[in-house]
Design a protein around this motif. Structure first.
Motif, PDB file in Angstrom:
ATOM      1  N   ASN A  19       0.822  -1.209   0.000  1.00  0.00           N
ATOM      2  CA  ASN A  19       0.000   0.000   0.000  1.00  0.00           C
ATOM      3  C   ASN A  19       0.860   1.265   0.000  1.00  0.00           C
ATOM      4  O   ASN A  19       0.587   2.208  -0.744  1.00  0.00           O
ATOM      5  N   TRP A  20       1.903   1.271   0.830  1.00  0.00           N
ATOM      6  CA  TRP A  20       2.769   2.442   0.874  1.00  0.00           C
ATOM      7  C   TRP A  20       3.597   2.564  -0.408  1.00  0.00           C
ATOM      8  O   TRP A  20       3.901   3.676  -0.849  1.00  0.00           O
ATOM      9  N   ALA A  21       3.974   1.438  -0.998  1.00  0.00           N
ATOM     10  CA  ALA A  21       4.704   1.484  -2.268  1.00  0.00           C
ATOM     11  C   ALA A  21       3.816   2.079  -3.358  1.00  0.00           C
ATOM     12  O   ALA A  21       4.273   2.906  -4.157  1.00  0.00           O
ATOM     13  N   MET A  22       2.549   1.688  -3.367  1.00  0.00           N
ATOM     14  CA  MET A  22       1.614   2.266  -4.336  1.00  0.00           C
ATOM     15  C   MET A  22       1.487   3.768  -4.095  1.00  0.00           C
ATOM     16  O   MET A  22       1.530   4.567  -5.030  1.00  0.00           O
ATOM     17  N   ALA A  23       1.345   4.157  -2.831  1.00  0.00           N
ATOM     18  CA  ALA A  23       1.232   5.578  -2.504  1.00  0.00           C
ATOM     19  C   ALA A  23       2.493   6.344  -2.921  1.00  0.00           C
ATOM     20  O   ALA A  23       2.403   7.482  -3.403  1.00  0.00           O
ATOM     21  N   THR A 109       1.123  -2.803  -5.974  1.00  0.00           N
ATOM     22  CA  THR A 109       0.050  -3.499  -5.252  1.00  0.00           C
ATOM     23  C   THR A 109       0.098  -5.000  -5.505  1.00  0.00           C
ATOM     24  O   THR A 109      -0.403  -5.776  -4.702  1.00  0.00           O
ATOM     25  N   GLU A 110       0.739  -5.395  -6.613  1.00  0.00           N
ATOM     26  CA  GLU A 110       0.913  -6.814  -6.923  1.00  0.00           C
ATOM     27  C   GLU A 110       2.198  -7.369  -6.309  1.00  0.00           C
ATOM     28  O   GLU A 110       2.523  -8.536  -6.493  1.00  0.00           O
ATOM     29  N   GLY A 111       2.932  -6.516  -5.598  1.00  0.00           N
ATOM     30  CA  GLY A 111       4.163  -6.963  -4.947  1.00  0.00           C
ATOM     31  C   GLY A 111       5.381  -6.938  -5.843  1.00  0.00           C
ATOM     32  O   GLY A 111       6.406  -7.519  -5.519  1.00  0.00           O
ATOM     33  N   GLU A 112       5.303  -6.245  -6.951  1.00  0.00           N
ATOM     34  CA  GLU A 112       6.397  -6.217  -7.923  1.00  0.00           C
ATOM     35  C   GLU A 112       7.045  -4.833  -7.933  1.00  0.00           C
ATOM     36  O   GLU A 112       6.356  -3.818  -7.866  1.00  0.00           O
ATOM     37  N   VAL A 113       8.372  -4.818  -8.018  1.00  0.00           N
ATOM     38  CA  VAL A 113       9.094  -3.553  -8.181  1.00  0.00           C
ATOM     39  C   VAL A 113       9.312  -3.379  -9.680  1.00  0.00           C
ATOM     40  O   VAL A 113      10.027  -4.158 -10.307  1.00  0.00           O
ATOM     41  N   TRP A 114       8.674  -2.366 -10.248  1.00  0.00           N
ATOM     42  CA  TRP A 114       8.734  -2.133 -11.686  1.00  0.00           C
ATOM     43  C   TRP A 114       9.604  -0.920 -11.954  1.00  0.00           C
ATOM     44  O   TRP A 114       9.258   0.201 -11.585  1.00  0.00           O
ATOM     45  N   GLY A 115      10.739  -1.149 -12.586  1.00  0.00           N
ATOM     46  CA  GLY A 115      11.618  -0.044 -12.953  1.00  0.00           C
ATOM     47  C   GLY A 115      11.057   0.687 -14.157  1.00  0.00           C
ATOM     48  O   GLY A 115      10.707   0.071 -15.155  1.00  0.00           O
ATOM     49  N   TYR A 116      10.957   1.997 -14.045  1.00  0.00           N
ATOM     50  CA  TYR A 116      10.404   2.792 -15.142  1.00  0.00           C
ATOM     51  C   TYR A 116      11.339   2.738 -16.343  1.00  0.00           C
ATOM     52  O   TYR A 116      12.540   2.982 -16.205  1.00  0.00           O
ATOM     53  N   PRO A 117      10.799   2.437 -17.519  1.00  0.00           N
ATOM     54  CA  PRO A 117      11.636   2.478 -18.724  1.00  0.00           C
ATOM     55  C   PRO A 117      12.164   3.903 -18.928  1.00  0.00           C
ATOM     56  O   PRO A 117      11.529   4.867 -18.520  1.00  0.00           O
ATOM     57  N   LEU A 118      13.295   4.030 -19.550  1.00  0.00           N
ATOM     58  CA  LEU A 118      13.956   5.304 -19.828  1.00  0.00           C
ATOM     59  C   LEU A 118      14.512   5.980 -18.579  1.00  0.00           C
ATOM     60  O   LEU A 118      15.029   7.080 -18.640  1.00  0.00           O
ATOM     61  N   SER A 119      14.397   5.333 -17.438  1.00  0.00           N
ATOM     62  CA  SER A 119      14.899   5.898 -16.194  1.00  0.00           C
ATOM     63  C   SER A 119      16.387   5.577 -16.060  1.00  0.00           C
ATOM     64  O   SER A 119      16.797   4.440 -16.219  1.00  0.00           O
ATOM     65  N   ILE A 120      17.163   6.604 -15.757  1.00  0.00           N
ATOM     66  CA  ILE A 120      18.595   6.419 -15.546  1.00  0.00           C
ATOM     67  C   ILE A 120      18.792   5.941 -14.113  1.00  0.00           C
ATOM     68  O   ILE A 120      18.219   6.508 -13.198  1.00  0.00           O
ATOM     69  N   ARG A 121      19.605   4.914 -13.928  1.00  0.00           N
ATOM     70  CA  ARG A 121      19.775   4.338 -12.585  1.00  0.00           C
ATOM     71  C   ARG A 121      20.862   5.062 -11.819  1.00  0.00           C
ATOM     72  O   ARG A 121      22.047   4.798 -11.996  1.00  0.00           O
ATOM     73  N   PHE A 122      20.445   5.974 -10.959  1.00  0.00           N
ATOM     74  CA  PHE A 122      21.362   6.670 -10.061  1.00  0.00           C
ATOM     75  C   PHE A 122      21.417   5.936  -8.732  1.00  0.00           C
ATOM     76  O   PHE A 122      22.458   5.862  -8.106  1.00  0.00           O
TER      77      PHE A 122
END
Length: 124
Positions: A19-23, A109-122
């Protein structure tokens, strides 16, 4: 799943983390209502909840990577407005800044960490 197995409900801490991850993901959209809130609210949520919910940390990294990446893309797009293509890039960035947090929130909410495409990993 066979007839003898039943699905167990998520642990309360896991449910709270989801829930907090979704928020956290959806808080990026608060900038649409209040200027700069999309930058401040995710940081506040992360700082308040990261110690009590360690599962929130990877979501925070995804969100912060997107914030920094979007700022870089916005600056580059503003420079390219002189050439004309910057306007299209800003429009695309605005659309992605709405779509990515929504998808990230749904995945959280499904328990998955989804990395945003085009996001630079800092932040890893």
């Amino acid at each position: 799943m066979d007839e003898n197995q039943t699905e167990t409900p998520a642990e309360p801490e896991d449910r709270e983390t989801r829930n907090w991850a979704m928020a956290l993901h959806l808080s990026l959209l608060s900038g649409l209502v209040v200027p700069l809130a999309g930058l401040i609210v995710p940081v506040v949520i992360y700082l308040i909840k990261k110690d009590s919910l360690p599962g929130l940390v990877p979501h925070g990294h995804v969100v912060f990577n997107w914030i920094v990446s979007a700022l870089i893309y916005a600056v580059v797009s503003l420079v390219l407005v002189v050439v004309g293509i910057g306007i299209l890039l800003l429009a695309a960035l605005a659309l992605l800044s709405i779509v990515f947090p929504i998808i990230g929130g749904i995945k959280a909410t499904e328990g998955e960490v989804w990395g945003y495409p085009l996001s630079i990993r800092f932040f890893k």
